[in-house]
Design an enzyme around this catalytic site. Structure first.
Site, PDB file in Angstrom:
ATOM      1  N   GLY A  23      21.052  48.470  33.920  1.00  0.00           N
ATOM      2  CA  GLY A  23      22.057  47.808  33.118  1.00  0.00           C
ATOM      3  C   GLY A  23      21.450  46.690  32.305  1.00  0.00           C
ATOM      4  O   GLY A  23      20.297  46.297  32.504  1.00  0.00           O
ATOM      5  N   GLY A  24      22.230  46.164  31.385  1.00  0.00           N
ATOM      6  CA  GLY A  24      21.754  45.087  30.520  1.00  0.00           C
ATOM      7  C   GLY A  24      22.858  44.638  29.603  1.00  0.00           C
ATOM      8  O   GLY A  24      24.041  44.922  29.836  1.00  0.00           O
ATOM      9  N   LYS A  75      24.834  56.125  29.732  1.00  0.00           N
ATOM     10  CA  LYS A  75      24.983  54.692  29.446  1.00  0.00           C
ATOM     11  C   LYS A  75      26.383  54.434  28.908  1.00  0.00           C
ATOM     12  O   LYS A  75      26.791  55.016  27.904  1.00  0.00           O
ATOM     13  CB  LYS A  75      23.929  54.238  28.443  1.00  0.00           C
ATOM     14  CG  LYS A  75      24.174  52.823  27.900  1.00  0.00           C
ATOM     15  CD  LYS A  75      22.956  52.230  27.236  1.00  0.00           C
ATOM     16  CE  LYS A  75      21.959  51.785  28.266  1.00  0.00           C
ATOM     17  NZ  LYS A  75      20.887  50.937  27.704  1.00  0.00           N
ATOM     18  N   ASP A  99      14.083  44.889  21.139  1.00  0.00           N
ATOM     19  CA  ASP A  99      14.104  44.502  22.554  1.00  0.00           C
ATOM     20  C   ASP A  99      13.027  45.243  23.343  1.00  0.00           C
ATOM     21  O   ASP A  99      13.311  45.895  24.346  1.00  0.00           O
ATOM     22  CB  ASP A  99      15.487  44.774  23.149  1.00  0.00           C
ATOM     23  CG  ASP A  99      15.710  44.012  24.459  1.00  0.00           C
ATOM     24  OD1 ASP A  99      14.939  43.060  24.725  1.00  0.00           O
ATOM     25  OD2 ASP A  99      16.633  44.373  25.212  1.00  0.00           O
ATOM     26  N   SER A 130      25.930  49.465  31.191  1.00  0.00           N
ATOM     27  CA  SER A 130      25.374  49.942  32.459  1.00  0.00           C
ATOM     28  C   SER A 130      24.959  51.396  32.339  1.00  0.00           C
ATOM     29  O   SER A 130      25.532  52.166  31.564  1.00  0.00           O
ATOM     30  CB  SER A 130      26.405  49.782  33.575  1.00  0.00           C
ATOM     31  OG  SER A 130      26.792  48.422  33.711  1.00  0.00           O
ATOM     32  N   VAL A 131      23.959  51.782  33.152  1.00  0.00           N
ATOM     33  CA  VAL A 131      23.430  53.141  33.143  1.00  0.00           C
ATOM     34  C   VAL A 131      23.664  53.778  34.499  1.00  0.00           C
ATOM     35  O   VAL A 131      23.398  53.163  35.540  1.00  0.00           O
ATOM     36  CB  VAL A 131      21.917  53.152  32.814  1.00  0.00           C
ATOM     37  CG1 VAL A 131      21.411  54.589  32.716  1.00  0.00           C
ATOM     38  CG2 VAL A 131      21.646  52.409  31.518  1.00  0.00           C
TER      39      VAL A 131
END
Length: 826
Positions: A532-533, A552, A649, A537-538
């Site tokens: 997640g980030g 995702k 990123d 979430s994954v």
């Protein structure tokens, strides 16, 4: 290119800094020197053909430096006994011809043929039995000149005056075949009013002129064209502005490495040419016979293979009629070309060799001529959706409805397809050319392909099968209600599995639109979270057939469904071995989900920083290949996509590893999908200290160099096996590793920066030093001092060496104060 480096040297780097600069690799010099020993000493090498000597049989001449050889050859893989006079590289292990004289007129017996200087001074290829000329330079030479043909170390064959080498009558560089070497010309001769283009081979084993050409615009505009069959332009370089072409930003001095380009216009000619700054680099540009693409290749001695540097146009299906008639092109499949339904390859042998000009032919002839017969079955139509419609359509103004359009085509035996849309009825007679499937563009349409009734029967059989099962279901329901309920549930489950299997199969070549319930079922109601980030979430999931996927769930996305589908379609077209593949998506109400291939070895950070699992410690060889793979993926996003994509990123958490530990960049499309402003805010708030380029903090416009900075920081972590920023064990202070790594690199103590979990005996110290140098070049404060990802890749692959980098100004500041470290990176 030398001028480019002079400009960089004047760029506003730190006072003690030199900007990014390459120099010849000592290892490459050694390799070239070693290779040269394999051939004749320079004093005994024969590099010319004069009136006193000729060339036949297995004889050849070699350039003075041993770079190129001229002689008879047979193309690799050819089963025929055709021989050609050509030039090929003589210092590399892969046979690679670069020029062919008699490309359309091969000889059968090189011992019965002779390349010699004729009585009029021209270089000619003769058949000895009847003295017929197969090929000639065919130029006018003064009667008082004695000529000699000399092969140069550049790969250029010159016919020149024997006593005055500056008097050149003819040279192969002015007459390229499919390969454009440094120093050769794409030219328009103003004296003869003719272009001298690059022309692809006909096939892999046939150097005869093919259907693809690359030339400068004969109208005199400063641009280049690629043409199909010398008639249809399928790519334009855009106008030359003195530094680059509008459509080829890759060759701009600020983005291109090692190449210098020029457009020259004088009284006799105008031409486009390029040079290479590094004399040890072996590079060539080839107009590919199979794809019609212009490809720049660089030889890598370490892997003993050609590495693709850049290609134009970026998509194979941009090439007009690439697949021939009655065939479709698909950028998402490895082969690109396939026969459409009801057709088969016309010439399998030519097709397998890359010559697809013959295209495909019908399997079953149309029945239209028997339509008046009572027993005959009328032809029908097969619907092809989301396609680029074929070339050369005829409009039928009289057909005002879809039914009238279909009938008009059906009543004309020469009509092979029709399409009806808001602009009217269109029909196609004769061959169907330039058809493309999975065409996610605004001008995509639906094509109705005319097929024999026999070809359509299989579809009818499937419909009958469905009807039969419905009847069986009804009867079963009447007979046994309880069993019917159970059967209905089983059928629903099977139908769902069949649909998801179909979706999985379709995902091999295109994006799949999943429903929310399908993904909810595949992930067991999103029960297994694997990551997640800031973007969401994954969850791990599984499609029928035990195919693992990663789903995702996007958070904070406010796009409408149409815009979301358009953006996802663009991202889905981007495929590279080092990018995580997007299989599908879901857009239902407020839910937006992306479906990716599952990476069994997780993210890079878990293997670099998890000291509780020593079995996962990556070897140096694996780490180095990961660094190269990530560089390839980013270079593809920056330079080779239709639109430049900045990841925004890059960090170990976003580098995933497959079963063989091959790296794949993840989340590469989210910056585009979310929008740059949103991505910047999220990245700034959640970014791990140490990955953000200074320009993120200052608020200036972000370029691809922001990814380069992040990559450099991540590369330092791959080398050291430690986070760039760590909390010391003795206190709560933060310790910044790049500062100490920089000082050790400058002091020549490069081995001390290595991950302590690795044994030094297994580490290639040249690779280690190379990786450290390029990492610190990547994290220079000024963007102009950072390399591109293409340059990073060439350094890591050992194509070129790199100078010792200066210590970035930010590291100098951080070294003075720990508080400044924390403030700067937050």
């Amino acid at each position: 290119m030398a001028q480019y480096f002079k400009q960089l040297a004047m760029a506003p780097c730190s006072t003690a800094a030199r900007c990014f600069f390459f120099s010849p690799s000592p290892s490459l010099l050694l390799l070239c020197s070693f290779a040269a020993l394999h051939y004749l000493p320079l004093s005994s090498a024969i590099d010319s053909i004069s009136a006193n000597n000729s060339l036949k049989g297995n004889q050849s001449i070699i350039s003075v430096g041993g770079n190129f050889r001229l002689g008879f050859f047979t193309p690799t893989g050819s089963s025929s006994l055709n021989f050609y006079i050509g030039i090929w590289y003589d210092k590399i292990s892969v046979f690679t011809p670069v020029w062919v004289a008699n490309r359309a007129t091969p000889v059968k017996d090189p011992t019965a043929s002779e390349l010699r200087i004729s009585g009029d001074g021209n270089l000619v290829l003769l058949l000895l039995d009847n003295s017929s000329i197969i090929w000639s330079t065919n130029v006018t030479i003064p009667s008082d000149s004695a000529t000699v043909a000399v092969i140069l170390d550049t790969g250029n064959l010159q016919l020149r005056d024997e006593s005055n080498s500056s008097l050149v009558f003819w040279q192969s560089f002015d007459h390229p075949t499919d390969t454009w070497l440094p120093g050769a010309k794409l030219r328009f001769d103003k004296l003869t009013n003719r272009t001298q283009p690059l022309t692809a081979w006909k096939s892999k084993v046939d150097p005869a002129p093919g259907i693809f050409t690359l030339e400068v615009d004969p109208a005199g505009t400063y641009q280049c064209y690629m043409l199909w069959n010398s008639s249809r332009i399928y790519w334009s370089s855009g106008l030359w502005n003195g530094n680059t072409f509008g459509s080829i930003p890759e060759i701009a001095p600020s983005r291109n490495f090692g190449y210098g380009y020029q457009f020259v216009d004088n009284e006799e000619e105008f031409y486009f040419a390029y040079t290479i700054d590094n004399p040890n680099m072996i590079s060539r540009n080839v107009l590919d016979h199979d794809s019609g693409l212009s490809q720049q290749w660089t030889w890598t001695e370490s892997s003993k293979s050609w590495v693709l540097y850049w290609t134009q146009p970026p998509f194979r299906c941009s090439v007009f009629a690439l697949c021939g008639s009655f065939s479709s092109c698909n950028d998402f499949t490895s082969s690109a070309c396939n026969c459409i339904k009801g057709f088969r390859i016309k010439s399998r042998s030519d097709w397998d060799l890359g010559d697809k000009t013959a295209g495909c032919e019908r399997i079953t002839p149309l029945q239209c001529e028997q339509n008046n017969s009572i027993d005959s079955q009328r032809d029908g139509f097969f619907m092809m959706t989301n396609v680029r419609l074929p070339d050369k359509a005829d409009a039928l103004a009289m057909a005002r409805t879809s039914e009238e359009c279909e009938l008009a085509c059906l009543n004309n035996c020469s009509c092979n397809a029709y399409s009806y849309n808001t602009t009217g009825c269109y029909v196609w007679h004769g061959d169907l050319l330039n058809l493309q499937e999975q065409y996610n563009q605004p001008d995509a349409g639906t094509l109705y392909l005319r097929l024999s009734a026999l070809e359509l029967q299989s579809s009818g059989s499937n419909k009958n099968t469905v009807v039969t099962w419905v009847i069986v279901g009804v009867v079963s329901t009447i007979v046994l209600l309880c069993l019917a309920i159970v059967t209905v549930w089983i059928m629903i489950s099977k139908r769902r599995s069949r649909k998801m299997i179909q979706n999985l199969n379709r995902a091999q070549s295109s994006l799949v639109s999943f429903t929310y319930s399908e993904l909810q079922h595949a992930t067991r109601n999103f029960s297994e979270k694997i990551g997640g980030g800031g973007f969401g979430s994954v969850f791990k999931g599984s499609l029928p057939g035990s195919v693992a996927i990663a789903v995702k769930k996007l958070e904070g996305l406010r796009q409408g469904e149409k815009q979301f589908r358009t953006e996802v379609g663009t991202i889905g077209r981007i495929q590279h071995i080092n990018l995580v593949r997007l299989l599908g998506f879901c857009s239902q109400r407020s839910e937006k989900l992306l479906v990716y291939e599952f990476m069994p070895n997780g993210s890079l950070n878990s293997h670099l920083f998890d000291r509780t699992a020593p079995s996962t410690v990556l070897t140096w060889r694996t780490r180095y290949q990961i660094a190269i793979g990530v560089a390839k993926g980013l270079d593809y996003l920056h330079e080779q996509c239709r639109d430049c994509i900045i990841h925004c990123d890059i960090k170990p958490e976003n580098i995933l590893l497959d079963a063989s530990f091959n790296p794949k960049v993840a989340d590469f499309g989210l910056a585009k999908l979310m929008g740059r402003d949103f991505s910047r805010v999220v990245t700034t708030l959640r970014g791990t200290p140490g990955y953000l380029a200074p320009e993120w903090i200052t608020g200036v416009a972000i370029t691809t160099k922001a990814d380069v900075y992040s990559y450099g920081m991540m590369l330092l972590e791959i080398i050291s096996g430690r986070r760039n920023v760590e909390q010391t064990e003795q206190s709560s202070d933060l310790y910044y590793h790049p500062t100490s790594m920089a000082s050790k690199l400058i002091a020549g103590e490069v081995a001390t920066v290595l991950d302590g979990g690795l044994g030094h005996e297994e580490v290639d110290m040249e690779e280690l030093e190379r990786a450290c140098k390029i990492a610190f070049w990547c994290i220079q404060n000024e963007e102009s001092c950072r390399p591109t990802m293409g340059q990073v890749l060439q350094v890591l692959e050992g194509v070129v060496d790199v100078d010792m980098p200066p210590v970035p100004r930010s590291l100098q500041l951080i070294d003075k104060s720990e508080s400044e470290t924390i403030n700067f990176f937050h």
